[in-house]
Enzyme design. Structure first.
Site, PDB file in Angstrom:
ATOM      1  N   LYS A  21       0.820  -1.213   0.000  1.00  0.00           N
ATOM      2  CA  LYS A  21       0.000   0.000   0.000  1.00  0.00           C
ATOM      3  C   LYS A  21       0.852   1.260   0.000  1.00  0.00           C
ATOM      4  O   LYS A  21       0.537   2.223  -0.700  1.00  0.00           O
ATOM      5  CB  LYS A  21      -0.956   0.010   1.201  1.00  0.00           C
ATOM      6  CG  LYS A  21      -2.106  -0.974   1.035  1.00  0.00           C
ATOM      7  CD  LYS A  21      -3.175  -0.790   2.088  1.00  0.00           C
ATOM      8  CE  LYS A  21      -4.249  -1.863   1.936  1.00  0.00           C
ATOM      9  NZ  LYS A  21      -5.176  -1.882   3.062  1.00  0.00           N
TER      10      LYS A  21
ATOM     11  N   LYS B 108     -11.236  -5.021  -2.527  1.00  0.00           N
ATOM     12  CA  LYS B 108     -12.106  -3.850  -2.646  1.00  0.00           C
ATOM     13  C   LYS B 108     -11.350  -2.634  -3.158  1.00  0.00           C
ATOM     14  O   LYS B 108     -11.946  -1.669  -3.594  1.00  0.00           O
ATOM     15  CB  LYS B 108     -12.819  -3.543  -1.336  1.00  0.00           C
ATOM     16  CG  LYS B 108     -11.929  -3.474  -0.129  1.00  0.00           C
ATOM     17  CD  LYS B 108     -12.781  -3.483   1.140  1.00  0.00           C
ATOM     18  CE  LYS B 108     -11.960  -3.943   2.321  1.00  0.00           C
ATOM     19  NZ  LYS B 108     -12.764  -4.391   3.441  1.00  0.00           N
TER      20      LYS B 108
ATOM     21  N   LYS C  98      -5.698 -11.363  -5.976  1.00  0.00           N
ATOM     22  CA  LYS C  98      -6.817 -11.597  -5.064  1.00  0.00           C
ATOM     23  C   LYS C  98      -7.946 -10.603  -5.348  1.00  0.00           C
ATOM     24  O   LYS C  98      -7.692  -9.455  -5.738  1.00  0.00           O
ATOM     25  CB  LYS C  98      -6.314 -11.524  -3.625  1.00  0.00           C
ATOM     26  CG  LYS C  98      -6.651 -10.259  -2.901  1.00  0.00           C
ATOM     27  CD  LYS C  98      -6.217 -10.212  -1.479  1.00  0.00           C
ATOM     28  CE  LYS C  98      -6.115  -8.729  -1.136  1.00  0.00           C
ATOM     29  NZ  LYS C  98      -5.860  -8.386   0.210  1.00  0.00           N
TER      30      LYS C  98
HETATM   31  P1  TYM Z   1     -10.457  -6.591   5.289  1.00  0.00           P
HETATM   32  O1  TYM Z   1     -11.517  -5.642   5.696  1.00  0.00           O
HETATM   33  O2  TYM Z   1      -9.547  -6.198   4.189  1.00  0.00           O
HETATM   34  O3  TYM Z   1     -11.076  -7.965   4.851  1.00  0.00           O
HETATM   35  C1  TYM Z   1     -12.053  -8.615   5.624  1.00  0.00           C
HETATM   36  C2  TYM Z   1     -11.842 -10.122   5.585  1.00  0.00           C
HETATM   37  O4  TYM Z   1     -11.985 -10.643   4.256  1.00  0.00           O
HETATM   38  C3  TYM Z   1     -10.855 -11.436   3.931  1.00  0.00           C
HETATM   39  N1  TYM Z   1     -10.604 -11.334   2.487  1.00  0.00           N
HETATM   40  C4  TYM Z   1     -10.511 -12.379   1.648  1.00  0.00           C
HETATM   41  N2  TYM Z   1     -10.607 -13.700   1.842  1.00  0.00           N
HETATM   42  C5  TYM Z   1     -10.481 -14.496   0.764  1.00  0.00           C
HETATM   43  N3  TYM Z   1     -10.274 -14.035  -0.498  1.00  0.00           N
HETATM   44  C6  TYM Z   1     -10.176 -12.708  -0.738  1.00  0.00           C
HETATM   45  N4  TYM Z   1      -9.978 -12.258  -1.978  1.00  0.00           N
HETATM   46  C7  TYM Z   1     -10.294 -11.814   0.363  1.00  0.00           C
HETATM   47  N5  TYM Z   1     -10.250 -10.471   0.480  1.00  0.00           N
HETATM   48  C8  TYM Z   1     -10.438 -10.192   1.784  1.00  0.00           C
HETATM   49  C9  TYM Z   1      -9.727 -10.853   4.749  1.00  0.00           C
HETATM   50  O5  TYM Z   1      -8.677 -11.760   4.909  1.00  0.00           O
HETATM   51  C10 TYM Z   1     -10.434 -10.531   6.036  1.00  0.00           C
HETATM   52  O6  TYM Z   1     -10.538 -11.684   6.842  1.00  0.00           O
HETATM   53  N6  TYM Z   1      -6.888  -6.047   8.716  1.00  0.00           N
HETATM   54  C11 TYM Z   1      -8.199  -6.629   8.483  1.00  0.00           C
HETATM   55  C12 TYM Z   1      -9.265  -6.108   9.428  1.00  0.00           C
HETATM   56  C13 TYM Z   1      -8.985  -6.324  10.864  1.00  0.00           C
HETATM   57  C14 TYM Z   1      -8.987  -7.549  11.569  1.00  0.00           C
HETATM   58  C15 TYM Z   1      -8.726  -7.241  12.923  1.00  0.00           C
HETATM   59  C16 TYM Z   1      -9.183  -8.868  11.177  1.00  0.00           C
HETATM   60  C17 TYM Z   1      -8.719  -5.358  11.790  1.00  0.00           C
HETATM   61  N7  TYM Z   1      -8.581  -5.912  13.027  1.00  0.00           N
HETATM   62  C18 TYM Z   1      -8.637  -8.245  13.902  1.00  0.00           C
HETATM   63  C19 TYM Z   1      -9.092  -9.860  12.149  1.00  0.00           C
HETATM   64  C20 TYM Z   1      -8.838  -9.553  13.486  1.00  0.00           C
HETATM   65  C21 TYM Z   1      -8.615  -6.278   7.073  1.00  0.00           C
HETATM   66  O7  TYM Z   1      -8.150  -5.347   6.484  1.00  0.00           O
HETATM   67  O8  TYM Z   1      -9.604  -7.034   6.559  1.00  0.00           O
END
Ligand code: TYM
Length: 331
Positions: A112, A198, A195
Site C-alpha cells: 500500500k 475492494k 486476489k
Molecule cells: P479486510 O476488511 O480487508 O477484509 C475482511 C476479511 O476478508 C478477507 N478477504 C478475503 N478472503 C479471501 N479471499 C479474498 N480475496 C479476500 N479479500 C479479503 C480478509 O482476509 C479478512 O478476513 N486487517 C483486516 C481487518 C482487521 C482484523 C482485525 C481482522 C482489523 N482488526 C482483527 C481480524 C482480526 C482487514 O483489512 O480485513
C-alpha cells in the site's frame, strides 16, 4: 468455549465475495461452538483518507452485512471498534514493544505504501497491524478467522503478544489464524492471479450489494482459460479454478465432483451454475440488509448493546495490561 475475534474494515459500502467466503461465512459457522466477537473496525478505515459521512454510513452497512451473512447479535458480540476506547489504548502500549523493522516487513504495508508514495502514506497505515494486534489480544482470542492475506498480521499479533507476556508476565492468549484452505484466497474474475480486493474496483469484483444484473454480467464475462475442459488447475487454468472454488464453496460440492458433472460441458455452463449459486446467496442477503437499514435506530441500539458486552472483556483486560506495564493505578 474457545474464543474467536475478527473484523472487517468499513472502507466500502459493500462486502465482496472474497470477504464473504474467506471470512464472514466462517464467522457465522463458528458462533455455535465459540465465544465470538465480530467487530466493524472503523479505526482501521481512516488510514488512507475517507469521507466522514460515508464512513458513518458504511459502518452501519457493514454491521448489517455481518447480520445478513449469518452473525447472530444475540449469540455473538457484534460491535463497532471506535465504541470501545480500549483498542486504541492497548495499541499504544503494543506499539512501544513492536520493532520499527518488524512493522516495516508487513507486506500489506509495503504494497500500500508503494502504491500511495511516501508523502501520502500515513503513520496510521504503518501502525495499522499493531492496532489489529490490540483488537485480537484484548479479547484473548484463540482463533482469528480471516483470509490468507491476514495471516502475517495474525503472526505479528502472536509475536507481539508473546513479547509482552515474556517481558511483563503472562497476560495475553496467543491467537492462531483460522484460514480454511479452500476459501483462503478468492481471486479477481478479470485477473485470476490477483486476489479479489475492494481496492481494485472493476469488472473482476463481485460486490454482495451490487445489482444482481451486474453480478450476473461480471460472472458471465469472467476470464476463463484456453482449452475447454472444466478442470481445476491453478497453474494453467486460474480463471476456471477460481470459478470452481467459488461454486464448490457455495454449494458444498467437492471440486472433483463438479469436474465430473461438467465432463463434456463447457465454460458457459459452469458460469451459469456459478451465477445461480451466487444469486442464491446474494438475493436473500440483500433483502435482509435492506430490512436492517430500514430501521437504523434499532441497528444502532443493537451495536450499543454489543459495545457494552465487549466492555465486559476489554476493560478488565486493558486494566491488567496497564498494571503489568507499570502504570500507576488510578484511584
Ligand atoms: P479486510 O476488511 O480487508 O477484509 C475482511 C476479511 O476478508 C478477507 N478477504 C478475503 N478472503 C479471501 N479471499 C479474498 N480475496 C479476500 N479479500 C479479503 C480478509 O482476509 C479478512 O478476513 N486487517 C483486516 C481487518 C482487521 C482484523 C482485525 C481482522 C482489523 N482488526 C482483527 C481480524 C482480526 C482487514 O483489512 O480485513
Amino acid at each position: 468455549r474457545p474464543r474467536v475475534f475478527s473484523g472487517m474494515q468499513p472502507t466500502n459500502a459493500s462486502l465482496h465475495l472474497g470477504n464473504y467466503l474467506g471470512a464472514l461465512r466462517q464467522w457465522a459457522a463458528m458462533q455455535d461452538d465459540h465465544d465470538a466477537f465480530y467487530c466493524v473496525v472503523d479505526l482501521h478505515a481512516i488510514t488512507a483518507g475517507h469521507d466522514p459521512a460515508e464512513l458513518r454510513e458504511r459502518s452501519r452497512v457493514t454491521a448489517a452485512q455481518y447480520i445478513a451473512g449469518g452473525v447472530d447479535p444475540e449469540r455473538s458480540t457484534l460491535f463497532v471498534q471506535s465504541h470501545r476506547p480500549e483498542h486504541a489504548q492497548l495499541a499504544w502500549v503494543l506499539s512501544c514493544i513492536t520493532g520499527f523493522g518488524e512493522a516495516s516487513r508487513m507486506t500489506q504495508f509495503k504494497d500500500k505504501s508503494a502504491r500511495h508514495g511516501a508523502d501520502a502514506t500515513t503513520v496510521g497505515l504503518f501502525t495499522y497491524p499493531v492496532l489489529q494486534a490490540a483488537d485480537i489480544l484484548l479479547y484473548n482470542a484463540d482463533f482469528v478467522p480471516v483470509g490468507e492475506d491476514q495471516r502475517q498480521h495474525v503472526e505479528l499479533t502472536r509475536d507481539v503478544g508473546g513479547r509482552f507476556n515474556s517481558r511483563f508476565g503472562e497476560t495475553f492468549v496467543l491467537p492462531k489464524p483460522f484460514i480454511p484452505e479452500a476459501t483462503a484466497k478468492i481471486y479477481d474474475l478479470q485477473d485470476p492471479t490477483a486476489k479479489m480486493s475492494k481496492s481494485v474496483a472493476g469488472a473482476g469484483l463481485i460486490e454482495l450489494l451490487d445489482d444482481p444484473k451486474v453480478i450476473e454480467k461480471r460472472i458471465k464475462s469472467a476470464v476463463t482459460d484456453t482449452g475447454r475442459d472444466v478442470l481445476a488447475d491453478r497453474e494453467n487454468k486460474p480463471g476456471v479454478t477460481n470459478l470452481l472454488t467459488i461454486l464448490s464453496a457455495l454449494t458444498g460440492r467437492p471440486i472433483a465432483q463438479i469436474e465430473q458433472d461438467f465432463s463434456g460441458r463447457g465454460y458457459g455452463d459452469l458460469k451459469k451454475e456459478v451465477i445461480a449459486a451466487v444469486l442464491d446467496v446474494v438475493l436473500p442477503f440483500q433483502q435482509r440488509v435492506r430490512e436492517l437499514l430500514d430501521d437504523p435506530a434499532e441497528l444502532d441500539a443493537l451495536l450499543a448493546r454489543g459495545a457494552e458486552k465487549a466492555q465486559a472483556t476489554a476493560e478488565p483486560m486493558l486494566r491488567r495490561a496497564y498494571e503489568r506495564v507499570g502504570f500507576l493505578a488510578p484511584m
